[in-house]
Design a protein around this motif. Structure first.
Motif, mmCIF file in Angstrom:
data_model
loop_
_atom_site.group_PDB
_atom_site.id
_atom_site.type_symbol
_atom_site.label_atom_id
_atom_site.label_comp_id
_atom_site.label_asym_id
_atom_site.label_seq_id
_atom_site.Cartn_x
_atom_site.Cartn_y
_atom_site.Cartn_z
ATOM 1 N N ASP A 212 0.932 -1.578 -0.062
ATOM 2 C CA ASP A 212 0.176 0.117 0.351
ATOM 3 C C ASP A 212 1.245 1.444 -0.320
ATOM 4 N N LYS A 214 0.265 4.529 1.869
ATOM 5 C CA LYS A 214 -0.116 5.292 2.967
ATOM 6 C C LYS A 214 -0.788 6.502 2.389
ATOM 7 N N GLY A 226 -6.073 6.955 3.594
ATOM 8 C CA GLY A 226 -6.528 5.634 3.844
ATOM 9 C C GLY A 226 -6.284 4.666 3.186
ATOM 10 N N PHE A 269 -6.100 -10.026 7.732
ATOM 11 C CA PHE A 269 -4.606 -8.883 6.852
ATOM 12 C C PHE A 269 -3.692 -9.177 7.943
ATOM 13 N N ASN A 285 -5.158 -7.039 10.474
ATOM 14 C CA ASN A 285 -6.651 -6.058 10.787
ATOM 15 C C ASN A 285 -7.642 -7.585 10.347
ATOM 16 N N ARG A 287 -9.916 -8.816 8.602
ATOM 17 C CA ARG A 287 -10.659 -8.590 7.052
ATOM 18 C C ARG A 287 -10.150 -8.472 5.766
ATOM 19 N N GLY A 289 -7.864 -6.313 2.759
ATOM 20 C CA GLY A 289 -7.318 -4.431 2.823
ATOM 21 C C GLY A 289 -8.374 -3.803 1.501
ATOM 22 N N ASP A 290 -8.065 -2.424 1.983
ATOM 23 C CA ASP A 290 -8.353 -0.626 1.177
ATOM 24 C C ASP A 290 -7.698 -0.501 0.861
ATOM 25 N N PRO A 291 -7.395 -0.430 0.190
ATOM 26 C CA PRO A 291 -6.747 -0.890 -1.238
ATOM 27 C C PRO A 291 -6.223 -2.368 -1.682
ATOM 28 N N GLU A 292 -5.732 -2.654 -0.902
ATOM 29 C CA GLU A 292 -4.858 -4.267 -1.226
ATOM 30 C C GLU A 292 -5.893 -5.529 -2.122
HETATM 31 N N1 GLY Z 1 -4.781 -0.877 3.467
HETATM 32 C C1 GLY Z 1 -4.537 -0.963 4.576
HETATM 33 C C2 GLY Z 1 -6.093 -0.984 5.075
HETATM 34 O O1 GLY Z 1 -6.913 -1.706 4.477
HETATM 35 O O2 GLY Z 1 -6.441 -1.175 6.575
#
Ligand code: GLY
Ligand code: AMP
Length: 426
Positions: A212, A214, A226, A269, A285, A287, A289-292
């Motif tokens: 990512d 950030k 994010g 994650f 995490n 869940r 990831g966003d944007p992974e």
């Molecule tokens: N890209 C980091 C997250 O989803 O927390």
């Protein structure tokens, strides 16, 4: 099968897209979804925090499986509510989602089970934290214990800055009750890598790696966001590192959660720092990831619905994950000013260019439909992803594709994946 995806971001759009490719799916719903998801799924206007309304909807429509995207409902126990009503749901229960919901919990878990991570102390009083800082070395890292929209981490270069940070988190409560407790952590240096892994409570199957970006501005300058873009795979995450992480991080984490009576089912994650002393955990995490997700799922060959079911049924041993031998890059198109002040409500042009293409994707994050027009409706507006034979090709393609889209105040980083190209071998 009928499937509901809870959430409304680029991550959920990527999940819905992947589900739509499954042979087993007849209909997809999303709550609340977004303008992009609406092209693949029926969007229902139920907020992610209204668990009983979501479960009522699932019962009424005879939905077979619900997939939860965001952290907030997981940490607040949406999976427990669904299970209590006999509904099938993909995601960790509340007692396992705490691995993301409390940084103090995750640090203590890692210490107890010898999982490599940064040295730390936990405080519930600002004075004690400040006392500790008097003897500390800098830079140092402050982390609010609870969920803080990815903003609860401060890297402080000096004692003065750290004292200010402690006050912001613990006294002024900038992140609300997330700051009731504070983790102070050793500062680590190295390459960062994100690894998402499917878990069935006992087994853990890591997906391909990603990285990512950030910070808001090129060269990793500006405020934390994010996420402004990702690439996959990470060339720094070698086979040897993967083997080390499976043995010393992923499998011990699963075993630790089981030993604590907190079987983890869902996607874990693992944020890693590849330090000179080996890979260490930056964060967990509970869940995708966003944007992974926007670079990992377009490379995945499996039928994702089969994998979700294997996780829920404790049968991940029957699954072999496989990924294309290619690369993907995702660039976030944001509203100028994000993550602070920005304007929204501008028409977006060029989305039609992505129709019927296998190697280009446009994932909606902050968009809204008004009649036939799609409008900007957030800080992160779209995630544009391209795949290619290697990172260099994917990077060239994604920046071409980012140019197809137009809207007022469009902003993006120009250097997603650039460091890789400069190394030259990928
Ligand atoms: N890209 C980091 C997250 O989803 O927390
Ligand atoms: P987190 O939300 O815990 O992932 O932290 C956000 C970002 O802060 C990470 O992606 C890292 O860039 C940075 N960070 C977190 N913990 C540390 C640490 N112990 N040392 C250096 N950087 C860190």
């Amino acid at each position: 099968m009928k499937i509901l995806v809870i959430g409304s971001g680029g991550r959920e759009h990527a999940i819905v897209k992947k589900i739509s490719m499954s042979a087993r799916v007849e209909r997809i719903y999303s709550a609340p979804g977004n303008a992009g998801i609406a092209e693949l799924a029926e969007c229902v206007d139920i907020p992610v925090g209204e668990f009983d309304r979501l479960a009522d909807f699932v019962c009424r429509e005879h939905i077979d499986l619900t997939v939860v995207g965001p952290d907030d409902p997981l940490v607040a126990g949406v999976v427990d509510v669904f299970e209590a009503r006999g509904l099938r749901v993909f995601g960790p229960r509340k007692n396992a989602a705490i691995i993301e919901g409390s940084k103090a919990f995750s640090k203590e878990l890692m210490k107890k089970y010898h999982i490599p991570s940064a040295a730390y102390e936990i405080f519930d009083q600002a004075e004690k934290a400040i006392d500790y800082l008097k003897k500390a070395s800098f830079p140092i890292v402050l982390k609010a214990d609870g969920l803080a929209l990815g903003k609860g981490v401060l890297i402080c270069a000096s004692y003065e800055e750290a004292v200010k940070g402690v006050k912001q988190i613990m006294v002024e409560k900038q992140f609300g009750s997330a700051g009731d407790r504070l983790v102070i952590e050793e500062y680590m240096t190295g390459r960062e890598v994100s690894v998402l892994a499917f878990c069935d409570g006992t087994r853990i199957l890591p997906m391909t790696s990603a990285q990512d970006h950030k910070r808001a501005k090129d060269g990793d300058q500006g405020l934390n966001t994010g996420g402004m873009g990702t690439f996959s795979p990470s060339p720094f995450y070698t086979r040897e590192i993967d083997e080390y992480c499976r043995k010393h991080i992923y499998e011990p984490t699963m075993a630790a959660m089981k030993a604590e009576g907190r079987d983890f089912v869902g996607v874990l994650f693992v944020g890693l720092m590849l330090t000179a002393d080996g890979p260490k955990v930056l964060e967990y995490n509970a869940r995708f990831g966003d944007p992974e997700t926007q670079v990992v799922l377009p490379r995945m060959k499996n039928d994702i619905v089969e994998v979700f079911e294997a996780c829920i049924d404790g049968k991940l041993d029957e699954i072999e994950l496989s990924f294309e031998e290619n690369a993907a890059v995702c660039v976030i198109l944001a509203s100028e000013g994000y993550p602070e002040h920005y304007e929204k409500g501008f028409p977006i042009s060029g989305l039609e260019h992505f129709k019927d293409k296998q190697d280009y994707f446009v994932f909606h994050a902050g968009t809204k439909k008004s009649g036939e027009t799609v409008l900007t409706n957030g800080g992160r507006v779209l995630g544009v992803t391209a795949t290619g034979r290697n990172l260099k090709e994917a990077r060239k393609k994604v920046y071409d594709a980012a140019g197809w889209i137009g809207f007022a105040n469009k902003y993006m980083r120009r250097d997603i994946g650039k460091a890789i190209e400069e190394i030259g071998t990928f």
